[in-house]
Design an enzyme around this catalytic site. Structure first.
Site, PDB file in Angstrom:
ATOM      1  N   ARG A  35      11.831  -5.756   3.839  1.00 27.83           N
ATOM      2  CA  ARG A  35      10.644  -5.090   3.989  1.00 27.83           C
ATOM      3  C   ARG A  35       9.875  -5.503   2.753  1.00 27.83           C
ATOM      4  NH1 ARG A  35      10.311   1.036   5.859  1.00 27.83           N
ATOM      5  NH2 ARG A  35      11.987   0.077   7.212  1.00 27.83           N
TER       6      ARG A  35
ATOM      7  N   HIS B  52       7.049  -6.532  14.208  1.00 30.47           N
ATOM      8  CA  HIS B  52       7.372  -5.594  13.173  1.00 30.47           C
ATOM      9  C   HIS B  52       7.281  -4.218  13.677  1.00 30.47           C
ATOM     10  CE1 HIS B  52       7.389  -4.995   8.808  1.00 30.47           C
ATOM     11  NE2 HIS B  52       6.536  -4.240   8.753  1.00 30.47           N
TER      12      HIS B  52
ATOM     13  N   TYR C  68     -12.799  -1.721  13.806  1.00 27.76           N
ATOM     14  CA  TYR C  68     -14.116  -2.311  13.522  1.00 27.76           C
ATOM     15  C   TYR C  68     -13.977  -3.756  12.782  1.00 27.76           C
ATOM     16  CZ  TYR C  68     -15.395   2.723  13.966  1.00 27.76           C
ATOM     17  OH  TYR C  68     -15.683   3.766  14.441  1.00 27.76           O
TER      18      TYR C  68
END
Length: 745
Positions: free
Chosen positions: A31, A77, A121
């Site tokens: 990670r 993931h 967006y």
């Protein structure tokens, strides 16, 4: 059939230790830390690979980030969408990455700390460099693929990155018990460093730094400790000092202004706002009077922070003040920690490049083995087709005489002529000598007739020659390490030519900023504080002109020096020191500042008892009195301390200071209690104590009684106190002994 319950007895601490180590290693490896080979954390690697799989190439239309994030989370993931989107955003931000890997479309945040728009967006696609140098050759078996979290997909263990991304883009990550912080570097310089290492694997850090001169931050700036970089790059640990770029610009009227055009990399985000606030604070606290205005005129074109200066200001000296007191000069902590050979390791500059070059040789070996195998397959088929063209009439005769494909194929491969009708014995004899391989036989059977056209046969011969040439080239690359090195370096040269840019950060040795404080011109001023707690200073001439109004309108009027300090004594036993220079200096009718704002005094929690000038206090003794009738004298020199707040006296529980005054010659004091008991004593009967002492008993109080007032009687007109509508002249009270009950009035 019942299954027996299996209970394993074990030491709890051992289970905790093993579990925590497993968790820590998971965070470190899977990670938080980048792999030294591709310089990517798992979340970055998976996001880029998913975009590659979705076909969101640099020459294709943008796709919604929500689609990319959702697909990455569902396939590779499973750690939440925010971590994936955050990684995607950072890879698209030019002010954070030396080489952005994602081409963002929409609001991807700003250098001033504004966050990116929601993923629904924004849109993104891969950059061309990412496609060419990070994701190319995935189809050539260059890296191992491993199962994803639910074993429904395969993902690359590492991306076949052709450039040392760990150095180019740097890395930041906090794991468990360790963290990584690697600055970004110049793309062209890093490639030159890699080539230098490939030519001389024994190269030293000092030699490689002729090519990689130091970090190259996207925000520019100046690295000021060049001499320390060798040690940092040798060990992988250290501190790089970075300062912003400031230009001094002359404006009309003989004034100057400072223009900040580049900022330290550490100032990105909220620290720009903090820098502006720090400059405001320098003005408010009067560290400088040279700054007239500050404005942030930054835009998409770049950073531009303008600081307007007053006429006659020393611009260079003010620059040094900003370097010393604000984030305009900051430290970037380097800790070049990465996952190498499956474990975290702190690496210097040369070891990072060594790991990268080793990885490049592995990639090249696997790539050219795959290409060689394909060319050998092509060669086999081409040789079969060329031989077939020479005996095409015989092959046609075999095909026309065969009952099925199996018989025809058997004849082509093994010369078996049974079950095939031939026109002549001679043809059957020739057919029995055929020995094509299985691949060749299959290619012959699938060959179309137009391939027999003369030009097509020539094209086949040319293609065969090309294949032979490729085979020789690939075998040379695989057998000669020097040839492979040339291929790798040629590829690096191409990438450098297309994607390198000029260095933005200047590397230098710069002396530490020295700010020379201008000495204040010492002068006598008059301190004024009104009954509302607003305080200011005015010059003596202004006070003399308005003496009557000043004395009547203000609670405290003190003569002091502008370089001195004011002492504020409160009922809680505290003394607050206030620098006279921190008070506004101006005209008599100016309002002033609340004394709470310029000192530690808090009018909501404590009551002001006495104010005096420290210089005057040092030549006097102070008399303290509390509501429980504890008295003491303290030498004024004890209050000449550095701390802004200090304990002026020690108080018992539920006690409070009600009286502080300077001791005068032949002075007496009168104590008045809540039950109208009065006692007058001589001040010289009160012993001198340290400021940390409680004092001595001044008056014996009845149960439930306490002092309400203490009056000092000197040469001035003594006060008259009203008790039950009866006037009491304090100077007519008999002088008694300390620690007695006093008289009832």
């Amino acid at each position: 059939m019942e299954t027996k319950e299996q209970i394993i007895r074990t030491e709890y601490s051992e289970v905790m230790q093993k579990s925590y180590i497993d968790y820590a290693m998971s965070v470190i490896i899977a990670r938080a830390l980048p792999d030294v080979r591709d310089g990517l954390k798992p979340v970055q690697r998976r996001t880029l690979y998913d975009m590659h799989e979705l076909g969101i190439r640099y020459d294709k239309p943008y796709r919604k980030c929500a689609r990319i994030v959702g697909d990455t989370m569902g396939k590779y993931h499973p750690h939440g969408d925010s971590s994936i989107y955050d990684a995607l955003v950072v890879m698209a931000q030019e002010f954070k990455k030396g080489l952005p890997l994602v081409d963002g479309h929409g609001n991807f945040g700003s250098i001033e700390g504004d966050g990116a728009a929601a993923m629904r967006y924004t849109e993104a696609r891969l950059q061309k460099i990412t496609q060419e140098a990070y994701l190319a050759d995935l189809d050539k078996d260059v890296v191992d693929f491993v199962p994803n979290f639910d074993e429904t997909e395969k993902e690359p263990e590492v991306l076949p990155v052709k450039v040392p991304n760990l150095l180019v883009n740097g890395a930041e990550g906090i794991a468990v018990g360790m963290a990584t912080s690697i600055p970004p570097h110049n793309f062209g310089e890093v490639i030159d460093g890699v080539k230098a290492y490939m030519k001389n694997p024994d190269i030293t850090t000092e030699e490689i730094m002729k090519y990689i001169k130091g970090p190259d931050f996207p925000t520019g700036g100046i690295v000021t400790n060049q001499d320390e970089l060798l040690s940092i790059y040798e060990t992988g640990i250290g501190k790089i000092k970075v300062r912003g770029k400031v230009e001094i610009e002359a404006v009309k009227g003989g004034k100057e202004r400072l223009i900040i055009t580049e900022i330290p990399y550490t100032m990105i985000g909220a620290n720009i706002g903090k820098f502006l606030n720090d400059v405001y604070s320098l003005v408010e606290t009067k560290k400088t009077n040279d700054i007239v205005d500050i404005s942030n005129q930054s835009s998409k074109e770049g950073i531009r922070i303008v600081i307007e200066l007053r006429k006659g200001a020393d611009a260079q000296n003010l620059c040094n003040l900003l370097y010393k007191k604000t984030k305009l000069e900051d430290t970037f902590g380097v800790n070049m920690l990465a996952v190498a050979d499956g474990r975290p390791e702190t690496l210097g500059l040369v070891p990072i490049i060594r790991h990268h070059v080793k990885f490049q040789y592995e990639l090249a070996t696997r790539k050219y083995k795959t290409l060689l195998a394909k060319e050998l397959d092509k060669k086999e088929i081409q040789e079969g087709l060329i031989r077939a063209c020479d005996v095409i009439d015989l092959i046609i005769e075999i095909l026309r005489g065969s009952r099925n494909i199996k018989d025809a194929k058997n004849c082509l491969m093994n010369g078996v002529t049974e079950n095939i009708k031939f026109k002549t014995k001679e043809s059957e004899k020739k057919a029995s000598k055929l020995n094509f391989t299985e691949r060749q036989a299959t290619a012959i059977l699938e060959m179309r007739l137009y391939k027999l056209i003369g030009l097509e046969v020539e094209a086949l011969m040319d293609e065969h020659n090309t294949t032979l040439k490729n085979i020789a080239e690939y075998e040379d690359i695989l057998t000669n390490r020097s040839t492979m090195a040339k291929v790798i370096m040629k590829e690096l040269d191409g990438l450098k030519k297309n994607y390198s840019r000029e260095r933005r950060t200047r590397i230098d040795n710069v002396e530490a900023a020295v700010y020379e404080e201008k000495k204040m011109e010492e002068m006598e001023v008059v301190f004024l504080m009104d009954r509302f707690g607003y305080a200011k200073t005015i010059d003596v001439a202004a006070y003399e002109r308005n003496k009557e109004a000043a004395d009547s309108e203000n609670r405290y009027v003190l003569h002091c020096m502008n370089t001195g300090k004011i002492c504020i004594f409160t009922n809680t036993g505290q003394m607050h020191l206030l620098k006279v220079v921190d008070l506004p200096f101006g005209k008599f009718r100016d309002k002033g500042q609340p004394i709470d704002n310029v000192s530690n005094y808090d009018s909501s929690k404590e009551q002001l008892i006495y104010i005096t000038d420290l210089a005057a206090l040092c030549t006097q003794k102070l008399l303290f009195g509390t509501k429980t009738a504890m008295l003491k004298q303290v030498d004024g020199k004890e209050f000449d301390v550095a701390k802004r707040t200090t304990a002026a006296t020690k108080l018992a529980d539920d006690d409070a200071v009600i009286f502080v005054a300077p001791v005068e010659e032949n002075m007496t004091i009168v104590m008045q209690s809540a039950k109208d008991m009065f006692l007058r004593i001589a001040a010289d009967t009160i012993p001198e104590k340290k400021k940390g002492a409680i004092g001595v008993c001044g008056m014996k109080l009845a149960a439930g009684d306490e002092l309400t007032n203490i009056y000092a009687l000197g040469e001035e007109e003594p006060p008259v106190v009203m008790v039950k509508d009866k006037e009491i002249a304090l100077n007519r009270l008999h002088i008694g002994n300390r620690a007695t009950k006093g008289v009832k009035k």
